[in-house]
Design a protein around this motif. Structure first.
Motif, PDB file in Angstrom:
ATOM      1  N   UNK A  62       0.877  -1.174  -0.044  1.00 35.62           N
ATOM      2  CA  UNK A  62      -0.032  -0.033  -0.121  1.00 35.62           C
ATOM      3  C   UNK A  62       0.627   1.180  -0.118  1.00 35.62           C
ATOM      4  N   UNK A  63       1.967   1.323  -0.701  1.00 37.25           N
ATOM      5  CA  UNK A  63       2.671   2.358  -1.074  1.00 37.25           C
ATOM      6  C   UNK A  63       3.645   2.664   0.430  1.00 37.25           C
ATOM      7  N   UNK A  64       3.632   1.916   1.284  1.00 32.85           N
ATOM      8  CA  UNK A  64       4.751   1.991   2.420  1.00 32.85           C
ATOM      9  C   UNK A  64       5.706   1.108   2.644  1.00 32.85           C
ATOM     10  N   UNK A  65       6.891   1.375   2.890  1.00 28.24           N
ATOM     11  CA  UNK A  65       7.878   0.481   2.820  1.00 28.24           C
ATOM     12  C   UNK A  65       7.854  -0.425   4.095  1.00 28.24           C
ATOM     13  N   UNK A  66       7.652  -1.762   4.055  1.00 25.82           N
ATOM     14  CA  UNK A  66       7.438  -2.753   4.882  1.00 25.82           C
ATOM     15  C   UNK A  66       8.473  -3.768   5.370  1.00 25.82           C
ATOM     16  N   UNK A  67       9.652  -3.574   4.117  1.00 29.00           N
ATOM     17  CA  UNK A  67      10.860  -4.461   4.472  1.00 29.00           C
ATOM     18  C   UNK A  67      11.823  -4.044   3.672  1.00 29.00           C
ATOM     19  N   UNK A  68      12.993  -4.501   3.891  1.00 33.98           N
ATOM     20  CA  UNK A  68      14.191  -3.707   3.444  1.00 33.98           C
ATOM     21  C   UNK A  68      15.270  -5.112   3.604  1.00 33.98           C
ATOM     22  N   UNK A  69      16.146  -5.453   2.479  1.00 38.53           N
ATOM     23  CA  UNK A  69      17.238  -6.159   2.625  1.00 38.53           C
ATOM     24  C   UNK A  69      18.157  -5.824   1.478  1.00 38.53           C
ATOM     25  N   UNK A  70      19.363  -6.481   1.572  1.00 36.45           N
ATOM     26  CA  UNK A  70      20.296  -6.101   0.487  1.00 36.45           C
ATOM     27  C   UNK A  70      21.445  -7.375   0.522  1.00 36.45           C
ATOM     28  N   UNK A  71      21.952  -7.269  -0.523  1.00 35.01           N
ATOM     29  CA  UNK A  71      22.972  -8.278  -1.170  1.00 35.01           C
ATOM     30  C   UNK A  71      24.358  -7.566  -1.175  1.00 35.01           C
ATOM     31  N   UNK A  72      25.396  -7.625  -0.632  1.00 36.16           N
ATOM     32  CA  UNK A  72      26.672  -7.060  -1.103  1.00 36.16           C
ATOM     33  C   UNK A  72      27.755  -8.150  -1.421  1.00 36.16           C
ATOM     34  N   UNK A  73      28.711  -7.609  -2.306  1.00 33.41           N
ATOM     35  CA  UNK A  73      29.744  -8.531  -2.447  1.00 33.41           C
ATOM     36  C   UNK A  73      30.468  -8.943  -1.539  1.00 33.41           C
ATOM     37  N   UNK A  74      30.831 -10.244  -1.221  1.00 33.06           N
ATOM     38  CA  UNK A  74      31.445 -10.672  -0.093  1.00 33.06           C
ATOM     39  C   UNK A  74      32.958 -11.767  -0.501  1.00 33.06           C
ATOM     40  N   UNK A  75      33.711 -11.065  -0.473  1.00 32.05           N
ATOM     41  CA  UNK A  75      35.204 -11.937  -0.516  1.00 32.05           C
ATOM     42  C   UNK A  75      35.344 -12.934   0.704  1.00 32.05           C
ATOM     43  N   UNK A  76      35.521 -13.965   0.125  1.00 28.58           N
ATOM     44  CA  UNK A  76      35.821 -15.119   1.309  1.00 28.58           C
ATOM     45  C   UNK A  76      37.433 -14.913   1.699  1.00 28.58           C
ATOM     46  N   UNK A  77      37.532 -15.274   3.175  1.00 34.35           N
ATOM     47  CA  UNK A  77      39.216 -15.090   3.310  1.00 34.35           C
ATOM     48  C   UNK A  77      39.653 -16.598   3.567  1.00 34.35           C
ATOM     49  N   UNK A  78      40.841 -16.618   2.819  1.00 36.11           N
ATOM     50  CA  UNK A  78      41.440 -18.036   2.460  1.00 36.11           C
ATOM     51  C   UNK A  78      41.698 -18.519   3.903  1.00 36.11           C
ATOM     52  N   UNK A  79      41.828 -18.035   5.048  1.00 33.17           N
ATOM     53  CA  UNK A  79      42.168 -18.376   6.255  1.00 33.17           C
ATOM     54  C   UNK A  79      41.166 -17.824   7.487  1.00 33.17           C
ATOM     55  N   UNK A  80      41.159 -18.506   8.648  1.00 37.62           N
ATOM     56  CA  UNK A  80      40.482 -17.908   9.667  1.00 37.62           C
ATOM     57  C   UNK A  80      40.741 -16.611  10.344  1.00 37.62           C
ATOM     58  N   UNK A  81      41.939 -16.342   9.961  1.00 32.68           N
ATOM     59  CA  UNK A  81      42.433 -15.121  10.686  1.00 32.68           C
ATOM     60  C   UNK A  81      42.031 -13.835   9.870  1.00 32.68           C
ATOM     61  N   UNK A  82      41.615 -13.974   8.382  1.00 30.44           N
ATOM     62  CA  UNK A  82      40.931 -12.797   7.843  1.00 30.44           C
ATOM     63  C   UNK A  82      41.781 -12.714   6.477  1.00 30.44           C
ATOM     64  N   UNK A  83      41.845 -11.561   5.987  1.00 32.49           N
ATOM     65  CA  UNK A  83      42.378 -11.143   4.828  1.00 32.49           C
ATOM     66  C   UNK A  83      41.379 -11.591   3.965  1.00 32.49           C
ATOM     67  N   UNK A  84      41.278 -11.178   2.618  1.00 28.67           N
ATOM     68  CA  UNK A  84      40.443 -11.642   1.665  1.00 28.67           C
ATOM     69  C   UNK A  84      40.918 -11.784   0.185  1.00 28.67           C
ATOM     70  N   UNK A  85      40.739 -13.000  -0.165  1.00 32.93           N
ATOM     71  CA  UNK A  85      41.179 -13.588  -1.414  1.00 32.93           C
ATOM     72  C   UNK A  85      40.094 -13.085  -2.489  1.00 32.93           C
ATOM     73  N   UNK A 100      11.894  -6.597   8.342  1.00 33.63           N
ATOM     74  CA  UNK A 100      10.418  -6.483   7.966  1.00 33.63           C
ATOM     75  C   UNK A 100       9.862  -5.432   9.071  1.00 33.63           C
ATOM     76  N   UNK A 101       8.893  -4.799   8.589  1.00 28.84           N
ATOM     77  CA  UNK A 101       8.123  -3.747   9.606  1.00 28.84           C
ATOM     78  C   UNK A 101       7.695  -4.773  10.689  1.00 28.84           C
ATOM     79  N   UNK A 102       7.630  -4.393  11.989  1.00 30.51           N
ATOM     80  CA  UNK A 102       7.096  -5.188  13.038  1.00 30.51           C
ATOM     81  C   UNK A 102       5.801  -5.400  13.073  1.00 30.51           C
ATOM     82  N   UNK A 103       4.990  -4.154  12.418  1.00 34.44           N
ATOM     83  CA  UNK A 103       3.415  -4.442  12.066  1.00 34.44           C
ATOM     84  C   UNK A 103       3.198  -5.635  10.997  1.00 34.44           C
ATOM     85  N   UNK A 104       4.064  -6.095  10.642  1.00 34.25           N
ATOM     86  CA  UNK A 104       3.946  -7.009   9.414  1.00 34.25           C
ATOM     87  C   UNK A 104       4.724  -8.381   9.585  1.00 34.25           C
TER      88      UNK A 104
END
Length: 190
Positions: A62-85, A100-104
């Motif tokens: 009904x022309x009201x924003x009731x949800x929001x979500x996003x996808x973003x690039x996500x490089x995996x790390x080759x090690x548990x310690x971090x750094x991205x390959x 999702x809006x609490x009313x919905x």
């Protein structure tokens, strides 16, 4: 599923509604966040090299924003310690956050949002999607425990409950040969 829901890319004019939505969604729907950290994460993602404007969505009813979500690039790390390959993890996106809006709550809006969003990720040619969250909900939209794909959590709750770190292939075998660790060191607010 609510058929009156419209899913569309977010626009700058939506930002104020998105902030209100996230605050209520997390304050009333979780016991771990008041939403302020989630807003900070969204802003941080939007300002990063990982942001994909065409994969950041709002859901309208009904022309009201009731949800929001996003996808973003996500490089995996080759090690548990971090750094991205960037080479071995190209093609992976992270789904976060989802609000999702609490009313919905419990009206099928989350499922509708993700079903359409996942299809858009597939159309744009990404190999897979990672998400951290309620496995009972996310399994129902096609996610499986990430370790089944040789993608492993390195911190937080998924270490205690591995089913909370999940992945989804965008097509059969798209994650074959992909492996690594989920390390959020590129974000201060993750």
């Amino acid at each position: 599923m609510n058929t009156k829901i419209t899913i569309r890319p977010e626009e700058h004019r939506d930002y104020k509604s998105i902030v209100s939505l996230i605050l209520r969604s997390f304050r009333e729907g979780t016991d771990y966040s008041d939403g302020s950290d989630i807003i900070a994460l969204v802003e941080e993602i939007r300002d990063s090299e990982y942001y994909i404007p065409e994969l950041s969505f709002v859901a309208e009813l009904d022309q009201k924003v009731v949800g929001h979500f996003l996808f973003s690039r996500f490089p995996l790390s080759p090690t548990r310690e971090g750094g991205h390959d960037h080479e071995t993890s190209s093609g992976i996106v992270m789904l976060a956050p989802v609000s999702v809006h609490a009313d919905h709550f419990r009206q099928g809006i989350g499922t509708a949002m993700l079903t359409q969003g996942i299809e858009k990720v597939r159309e744009l040619g990404y190999k897979g999607i990672t998400v951290e969250g309620n496995y009972q909900f996310y399994h129902h939209v096609g996610f499986r425990t990430s370790s089944e794909y040789n993608i492993f959590p390195t911190s937080g709750y998924p270490m205690e409950e591995p089913r909370c770190m999940m992945c989804q292939e965008t097509y059969e075998g798209s994650l074959d040969g992909v492996h690594g660790y989920i390390v959020y060191d590129m974000y201060y607010n993750a």
